[in-house]
Design a protein around this motif. Structure first.
Motif, PDB file in Angstrom:
ATOM      1  N   TRP A  93       1.120  -1.094   0.304  1.00 18.40           N
ATOM      2  CA  TRP A  93      -0.132   0.145  -0.334  1.00 18.40           C
ATOM      3  C   TRP A  93       1.317   1.183  -0.010  1.00 18.40           C
ATOM      4  CZ3 TRP A  93      -5.543   0.237  -0.670  1.00 18.40           C
ATOM      5  CH2 TRP A  93      -5.974  -0.840  -0.685  1.00 18.40           C
ATOM      6  N   GLU A  94       0.568   1.697  -1.732  1.00 19.75           N
ATOM      7  CA  GLU A  94       1.225   3.276  -1.403  1.00 19.75           C
ATOM      8  C   GLU A  94       3.147   3.527  -1.179  1.00 19.75           C
ATOM      9  OE1 GLU A  94      -0.230   6.398   1.695  1.00 19.75           O
ATOM     10  OE2 GLU A  94      -1.916   6.111   0.498  1.00 19.75           O
ATOM     11  N   ASN A  97      -3.148   3.974  -3.132  1.00 20.45           N
ATOM     12  CA  ASN A  97      -3.518   4.960  -2.567  1.00 20.45           C
ATOM     13  C   ASN A  97      -4.387   4.311  -1.569  1.00 20.45           C
ATOM     14  OD1 ASN A  97      -2.396   6.330  -3.594  1.00 20.45           O
ATOM     15  ND2 ASN A  97      -3.164   7.456  -4.896  1.00 20.45           N
ATOM     16  N   SER A  98      -4.290   4.759   0.177  1.00 20.29           N
ATOM     17  CA  SER A  98      -4.440   4.316   1.007  1.00 20.29           C
ATOM     18  C   SER A  98      -5.831   6.122   1.377  1.00 20.29           C
ATOM     19  CB  SER A  98      -4.629   4.084   2.569  1.00 20.29           C
ATOM     20  OG  SER A  98      -5.141   4.276   3.479  1.00 20.29           O
ATOM     21  N   TYR A  99      -6.878   5.776   2.547  1.00 22.24           N
ATOM     22  CA  TYR A  99      -7.416   7.193   2.828  1.00 22.24           C
ATOM     23  C   TYR A  99      -7.547   7.559   3.986  1.00 22.24           C
ATOM     24  CZ  TYR A  99     -11.131   7.380  -1.587  1.00 22.24           C
ATOM     25  OH  TYR A  99     -11.476   7.584  -3.041  1.00 22.24           O
ATOM     26  N   CYS A 100      -6.410   6.629   4.587  1.00 22.79           N
ATOM     27  CA  CYS A 100      -6.450   6.379   5.971  1.00 22.79           C
ATOM     28  C   CYS A 100      -5.591   8.280   6.065  1.00 22.79           C
ATOM     29  CB  CYS A 100      -4.896   5.839   6.344  1.00 22.79           C
ATOM     30  SG  CYS A 100      -4.997   5.240   7.461  1.00 22.79           S
ATOM     31  N   SER A 101      -6.329   8.141   7.378  1.00 25.79           N
ATOM     32  CA  SER A 101      -5.813   9.956   7.690  1.00 25.79           C
ATOM     33  C   SER A 101      -6.085  10.162   8.377  1.00 25.79           C
ATOM     34  CB  SER A 101      -5.782  11.036   6.678  1.00 25.79           C
ATOM     35  OG  SER A 101      -7.669  11.265   5.988  1.00 25.79           O
ATOM     36  N   PHE A 136      -3.743  10.640  -8.265  1.00 23.64           N
ATOM     37  CA  PHE A 136      -2.092  10.662  -7.723  1.00 23.64           C
ATOM     38  C   PHE A 136      -0.797   9.914  -6.908  1.00 23.64           C
ATOM     39  CE2 PHE A 136      -4.104  14.891  -8.339  1.00 23.64           C
ATOM     40  CZ  PHE A 136      -3.573  15.809  -9.935  1.00 23.64           C
ATOM     41  N   LYS A 137       0.212   9.982  -6.693  1.00 21.46           N
ATOM     42  CA  LYS A 137       1.119   9.023  -5.870  1.00 21.46           C
ATOM     43  C   LYS A 137       1.751   9.972  -5.620  1.00 21.46           C
ATOM     44  CE  LYS A 137      -0.567   5.464  -7.974  1.00 21.46           C
ATOM     45  NZ  LYS A 137      -1.155   4.030  -6.486  1.00 21.46           N
ATOM     46  N   GLY A 138       1.840   9.575  -4.332  1.00 22.90           N
ATOM     47  CA  GLY A 138       3.258  10.062  -3.224  1.00 22.90           C
ATOM     48  C   GLY A 138       3.136  10.782  -2.754  1.00 22.90           C
ATOM     49  N   PHE A 142      -0.926  17.801  -2.974  1.00 21.59           N
ATOM     50  CA  PHE A 142      -2.039  18.070  -3.463  1.00 21.59           C
ATOM     51  C   PHE A 142      -3.906  17.846  -2.536  1.00 21.59           C
ATOM     52  CE2 PHE A 142      -7.241  16.872  -4.979  1.00 21.59           C
ATOM     53  CZ  PHE A 142      -7.133  17.595  -5.538  1.00 21.59           C
ATOM     54  N   VAL A 143      -4.075  17.081  -1.657  1.00 25.71           N
ATOM     55  CA  VAL A 143      -4.612  16.920  -0.109  1.00 25.71           C
ATOM     56  C   VAL A 143      -4.508  17.924   0.592  1.00 25.71           C
ATOM     57  CG1 VAL A 143      -5.197  15.071   1.476  1.00 25.71           C
ATOM     58  CG2 VAL A 143      -4.867  14.518  -1.074  1.00 25.71           C
TER      59      VAL A 143
END
Length: 513
Positions: free
Chosen positions: A180-181, A451-455, A491-493, A499-500
């Motif tokens: 993951w990621e 990508n994970s939504y975890c945040s 997007f990645k990384g 962006f987020v």
């Protein structure tokens, strides 16, 4: 005395029939007959619907420290196995019973290549091939012929950050290992610390708990501890009072129904809002944001704190096994205890695990620890567990296999019920995208690093001037955060993180306007 009979929406038997219950004072007689559990979701042996689905994925089966100079007996997905690291460093996960006469390889001798059965000396490689048959001298050709005719059941195994993973499905359908990621998004200052905690109950109620974002409000609140008998020095989510606030929840199926975003907004104080997004992934992975957030300062897009699989042992036992992320990048309060993270131990809330008081293990080897009796009621910690129960006690006390038809859900149970539906859709094929084969194809498209939504997020957003406006504000912000995370999936990384954070900043400013 009045008697009511209510039909409870969502309360059904395992066969789907609606359950009618009488609401009668002292009416235990009417509820004393316990229906069966839900076999479709809870049973995981070979040939069962959930068991076959789960076998399409990689699962952690033990910690690397469990592989010593003797084989490690395991039970995973109702199968008896042995795991070992041979003299060449190769990892084997084999069926426990020797294909020759059934003696357990847990008593075998680890070789430079493979493992030798104690009963007659057959040697098997990590791929299950027979490497040696101890026929008498002069019968080498017959021995070679026999060796070519047998094969020990074996599963492919790999090691990642102190955990041993196995793929137990058809070898021709092996999926990519999900990084993951790209190795689970750990800051350069942090590390993935492995742990494994045994759970004396069915896997699904353990997984349900990960999607239950309301239970910390009661179970992990110091005010509910009887007589101030705290669990050692840890409780109240290690001092994070914001975790005791009941959150406004928003549950969104993501990645074409392969996962579930569980977003909860909690008011830290009149000036800050804490929005924690947890990510559930089919069939049994959960990704958790910082568990000890106090909301003291603004924080945007804080990432993984716990990466955890719920792995069935058999239908009445399971493991929580994964990594605790340790270091200043995630643990901004600096309260993590790496020395307490490991086999049957975790560094927060002793009630997370069956064996309380991990300090008793000082000076013991892994072989000493695994020999400790497993009846939790016989341990000295039982009284402490009654004073201050944790997740372990709450989960296993739902019965060895929870009976879903006896549940009376509320709106805040929506996440776990939605996740159960997603599992059922995957198992039945009503959501083809969530099938093991299509999941594997998706991982290949994502280069095994989705990508994970975890945040975890703390936003400087003042409380609204009325309760109605505040509720609407919390819910609106939570929905927008999930939408931004969805938008960022292209997007990645570092590019995605930038962006987020930019979009979260814009959301914060717009909320103040």
């Amino acid at each position: 005395m009045s008697v009511k009979s209510d039909k409870l929406e969502g309360a059904t038997s395992s066969g789907g029939a609606q359950v009618v219950r009488k609401l009668v004072p002292f009416g235990g007689y009417h509820t004393s007959k316990i229906p069966g559990h839900d076999p479709e979701l809870t049973e995981t042996g070979p040939g069962t619907p959930m068991g076959e689905y789960m076998r399409g994925f990689w699962h952690p089966v033990c910690m690397a420290i469990e592989l010593t100079d003797t084989p490690r007996y395991l039970k995973i997905l109702c199968e008896e196995l042995v795991a070992f690291r041979d003299g060449s460093g190769a990892i084997g996960v084999l069926h426990a019973h020797c294909v020759h006469r059934g003696a357990s390889l847990e008593y075998g001798a680890i070789q430079e290549h493979g493992i030798k059965c104690c009963y007659h000396g057959m040697v098997f490689g990590v791929d299950g091939s027979c490497l040696h048959v101890p026929f008498p001298k002069g019968e080498e050709k017959e021995a070679e012929k026999y060796a070519c005719s047998i094969q020990q059941g074996a599963y492919k195994a790999i090691e990642r950050h102190g955990l041993i993973f196995a793929y137990m499905g058809p070898p021709e359908s092996e999926p990519p290992f999900p990084e993951w990621e790209g190795d689970f998004t750990v800051a350069p200052t942090d590390e993935l610390v492995p742990y494994s905690n045994f759970q004396h109950c069915n896997w699904l109620q353990v997984q349900d708990n990960a999607a239950d974002n309301y239970h910390p409000t009661a179970l992990h609140a110091g005010k509910n501890v009887v007589g101030g008998h705290y669990q050692g020095t840890t409780f109240d989510e290690v001092g994070a009072a914001s975790m005791e606030v009941a959150p406004d929840m928003h549950f969104v199926p993501i990645h074409q129904g392969r996962g579930l975003a569980c977003a909860g907004a909690r008011r830290v104080d009149k000036d800050r809002l804490f929005v924690r997004v947890q990510h559930q992934v089919l069939p049994n992975l959960s990704l958790h944001a910082y568990t000890s957030e106090d909301g003291a300062r603004k924080k945007l897009f804080s990432r993984f704190h716990i990466v955890r699989w719920t792995v069935p042992v058999d239908d009445e036992n399971s493991k929580m096994i994964g990594w605790r992320v340790m270091g200043p990048g995630i643990d901004t309060r600096g309260i993590g205890r790496k020395d307490l993270v490991g086999y049957e131990s975790i560094d927060f809330l002793e009630g997370q695990v069956a064996l309380r008081r991990p300090e008793r293990f000082d000076g013991h080897t892994i072989d000493d620890i695994v020999s400790i009796p497993t009846d939790h009621r016989a341990r000295e910690g039982y009284k402490a567990a009654q004073y201050a129960p944790g997740d372990y006690e709450a989960i296993i006390s739902q019965r060895p296999i929870a009976v879903h038809s006896l549940e009376n859900p509320t709106k805040f149970d929506a996440g776990l019920f939605l996740f159960r539906k997603m599992l059922r859709d995957a198992v039945r094929g009503t959501n083809p995208a969530a099938s093991a084969a299509h999941f594997a194809d998706w991982l290949r498209e994502q280069h095994s690093a989705p990508n994970s939504y975890c945040s975890g997020n703390v936003l400087d957003i003042p409380e609204a001037d009325t309760v109605e406006k505040e509720v609407a504000q919390r819910r609106g912000i939570t929905r927008r955060i999930v939408a931004i995370l969805t938008e960022s999936d292209r997007f990645k990384g570092a590019e995605r993180a930038d962006f987020v954070r930019e979009k979260f900043d814009e959301l914060e400013q717009a909320s103040k306007a």
